[in-house]
Design a protein around this motif. Sequence first.
Motif, PDB file in Angstrom:
ATOM      1  N   THR A  97      -0.060  -7.985   1.426  1.00 54.62           N
ATOM      2  CA  THR A  97      -0.787  -7.173   0.456  1.00 54.62           C
ATOM      3  C   THR A  97      -2.219  -6.938   0.939  1.00 54.62           C
ATOM      4  N   THR A  98      -2.788  -5.879   0.422  1.00 59.42           N
ATOM      5  CA  THR A  98      -4.201  -5.645   0.645  1.00 59.42           C
ATOM      6  C   THR A  98      -5.000  -6.439  -0.388  1.00 59.42           C
ATOM      7  N   ARG A  99      -6.287  -6.427  -0.225  1.00 54.52           N
ATOM      8  CA  ARG A  99      -7.147  -7.135  -1.158  1.00 54.52           C
ATOM      9  C   ARG A  99      -7.438  -6.289  -2.395  1.00 54.52           C
ATOM     10  N   GLY A 100      -7.188  -5.005  -2.283  1.00 52.65           N
ATOM     11  CA  GLY A 100      -7.450  -4.107  -3.400  1.00 52.65           C
ATOM     12  C   GLY A 100      -6.821  -2.763  -3.145  1.00 52.65           C
ATOM     13  N   ARG A 101      -7.130  -1.828  -4.010  1.00 57.83           N
ATOM     14  CA  ARG A 101      -6.565  -0.498  -3.891  1.00 57.83           C
ATOM     15  C   ARG A 101      -7.152   0.217  -2.680  1.00 57.83           C
ATOM     16  N   ARG A 102      -6.340   1.041  -2.085  1.00 56.64           N
ATOM     17  CA  ARG A 102      -6.762   1.856  -0.956  1.00 56.64           C
ATOM     18  C   ARG A 102      -6.552   3.331  -1.300  1.00 56.64           C
ATOM     19  N   ILE A 103      -7.096   4.197  -0.470  1.00 59.82           N
ATOM     20  CA  ILE A 103      -6.949   5.638  -0.717  1.00 59.82           C
ATOM     21  C   ILE A 103      -5.495   6.050  -0.535  1.00 59.82           C
ATOM     22  N   GLY A 104      -4.833   5.469   0.444  1.00 66.10           N
ATOM     23  CA  GLY A 104      -3.434   5.779   0.681  1.00 66.10           C
ATOM     24  C   GLY A 104      -2.678   4.509   0.997  1.00 66.10           C
ATOM     25  N   ILE A 105      -1.467   4.651   1.474  1.00 66.33           N
ATOM     26  CA  ILE A 105      -0.665   3.488   1.841  1.00 66.33           C
ATOM     27  C   ILE A 105      -1.036   3.042   3.245  1.00 66.33           C
ATOM     28  N   PRO A 106      -1.535   1.834   3.403  1.00 67.16           N
ATOM     29  CA  PRO A 106      -1.849   1.359   4.747  1.00 67.16           C
ATOM     30  C   PRO A 106      -0.563   1.159   5.544  1.00 67.16           C
ATOM     31  N   LEU A 107      -0.585   1.585   6.797  1.00 65.38           N
ATOM     32  CA  LEU A 107       0.619   1.484   7.625  1.00 65.38           C
ATOM     33  C   LEU A 107       0.480   0.474   8.760  1.00 65.38           C
ATOM     34  N   ARG A 108      -0.717   0.018   8.991  1.00 63.32           N
ATOM     35  CA  ARG A 108      -0.943  -0.928  10.073  1.00 63.32           C
ATOM     36  C   ARG A 108      -1.144  -2.329   9.521  1.00 63.32           C
ATOM     37  N   ASP A 109      -0.671  -3.314  10.257  1.00 68.21           N
ATOM     38  CA  ASP A 109      -0.758  -4.686   9.759  1.00 68.21           C
ATOM     39  C   ASP A 109      -2.196  -5.159   9.622  1.00 68.21           C
ATOM     40  N   VAL A 110      -3.102  -4.612  10.410  1.00 71.85           N
ATOM     41  CA  VAL A 110      -4.504  -5.054  10.343  1.00 71.85           C
ATOM     42  C   VAL A 110      -5.154  -4.663   9.020  1.00 71.85           C
ATOM     43  N   HIS A 111      -4.542  -3.778   8.285  1.00 70.06           N
ATOM     44  CA  HIS A 111      -5.098  -3.323   7.016  1.00 70.06           C
ATOM     45  C   HIS A 111      -4.662  -4.185   5.832  1.00 70.06           C
ATOM     46  N   TYR A 112      -3.839  -5.165   6.092  1.00 74.86           N
ATOM     47  CA  TYR A 112      -3.370  -6.062   5.034  1.00 74.86           C
ATOM     48  C   TYR A 112      -4.058  -7.425   5.185  1.00 74.86           C
ATOM     49  N   GLU A 113      -4.575  -7.942   4.103  1.00 73.63           N
ATOM     50  CA  GLU A 113      -5.353  -9.174   4.155  1.00 73.63           C
ATOM     51  C   GLU A 113      -4.536 -10.422   3.860  1.00 73.63           C
ATOM     52  N   TYR A 114      -3.496 -10.312   3.063  1.00 75.48           N
ATOM     53  CA  TYR A 114      -2.743 -11.488   2.669  1.00 75.48           C
ATOM     54  C   TYR A 114      -1.301 -11.371   3.143  1.00 75.48           C
ATOM     55  N   TRP A 115      -0.776 -12.483   3.674  1.00 75.61           N
ATOM     56  CA  TRP A 115       0.557 -12.476   4.262  1.00 75.61           C
ATOM     57  C   TRP A 115       1.391 -13.647   3.754  1.00 75.61           C
ATOM     58  N   GLY A 116       2.677 -13.381   3.616  1.00 80.16           N
ATOM     59  CA  GLY A 116       3.622 -14.441   3.298  1.00 80.16           C
ATOM     60  C   GLY A 116       4.087 -15.137   4.568  1.00 80.16           C
ATOM     61  N   GLN A 117       4.917 -16.130   4.407  1.00 79.74           N
ATOM     62  CA  GLN A 117       5.338 -16.967   5.523  1.00 79.74           C
ATOM     63  C   GLN A 117       6.504 -16.366   6.300  1.00 79.74           C
ATOM     64  N   GLY A 118       7.136 -15.371   5.751  1.00 82.48           N
ATOM     65  CA  GLY A 118       8.254 -14.743   6.438  1.00 82.48           C
ATOM     66  C   GLY A 118       9.593 -15.299   6.003  1.00 82.48           C
ATOM     67  N   THR A 119      10.584 -14.426   6.000  1.00 82.81           N
ATOM     68  CA  THR A 119      11.961 -14.836   5.728  1.00 82.81           C
ATOM     69  C   THR A 119      12.836 -14.220   6.817  1.00 82.81           C
ATOM     70  N   LYS A 120      13.732 -15.022   7.364  1.00 83.69           N
ATOM     71  CA  LYS A 120      14.497 -14.599   8.532  1.00 83.69           C
ATOM     72  C   LYS A 120      15.766 -13.848   8.135  1.00 83.69           C
ATOM     73  N   VAL A 121      15.960 -12.727   8.797  1.00 85.55           N
ATOM     74  CA  VAL A 121      17.171 -11.929   8.600  1.00 85.55           C
ATOM     75  C   VAL A 121      17.906 -11.852   9.929  1.00 85.55           C
ATOM     76  N   THR A 122      19.160 -12.232   9.923  1.00 88.02           N
ATOM     77  CA  THR A 122      19.974 -12.153  11.121  1.00 88.02           C
ATOM     78  C   THR A 122      21.225 -11.345  10.802  1.00 88.02           C
ATOM     79  N   VAL A 123      21.418 -10.271  11.557  1.00 91.79           N
ATOM     80  CA  VAL A 123      22.576  -9.408  11.330  1.00 91.79           C
ATOM     81  C   VAL A 123      23.485  -9.520  12.545  1.00 91.79           C
ATOM     82  N   SER A 124      24.671 -10.036  12.323  1.00 92.87           N
ATOM     83  CA  SER A 124      25.609 -10.204  13.429  1.00 92.87           C
ATOM     84  C   SER A 124      26.487  -8.963  13.570  1.00 92.87           C
ATOM     85  N   SER A 125      26.890  -8.704  14.800  1.00 92.86           N
ATOM     86  CA  SER A 125      27.713  -7.509  15.057  1.00 92.86           C
ATOM     87  C   SER A 125      29.194  -7.816  14.929  1.00 92.86           C
TER      88      SER A 125
END
Length: 125
Positions: A97-125
Amino acid sequence: VQLQASGGGLVQTGDSLRLSCVVHGGTFSDYETGWFRQGPGKEREIVAAIRWSGNSVYYADPVKGRVTISRDNVKNTVFMQMNSLKPEDTGVYFCATTRGRRIGIPLRDVHYEYWGQGTKVTVSS
């Protein structure tokens, strides 16, 4: 602000998953929110994002038509429904998430201030 992502797992090609990210602290209804992923040996990339109001969304080309992002500003939660999963969707998925509202939707990771720990997705063929 803390983000807690969940919903990942091991699935087969064509299956579906619903990722959730609960945001604790701050004012979630003011945050632009996105999902990113990092596949094996790849750089982190944006998957989808949603404006604080929920009235505008963005999807990366590889997932268009298969992914739906949504949010519940009462439950401080952002969701991402992923359908027709492919092996190339494999990776660790992060909500941010960002820290607040932005003019548009941020598309780059550097524009987001807060991050979760991640959840792993594995798709088998």
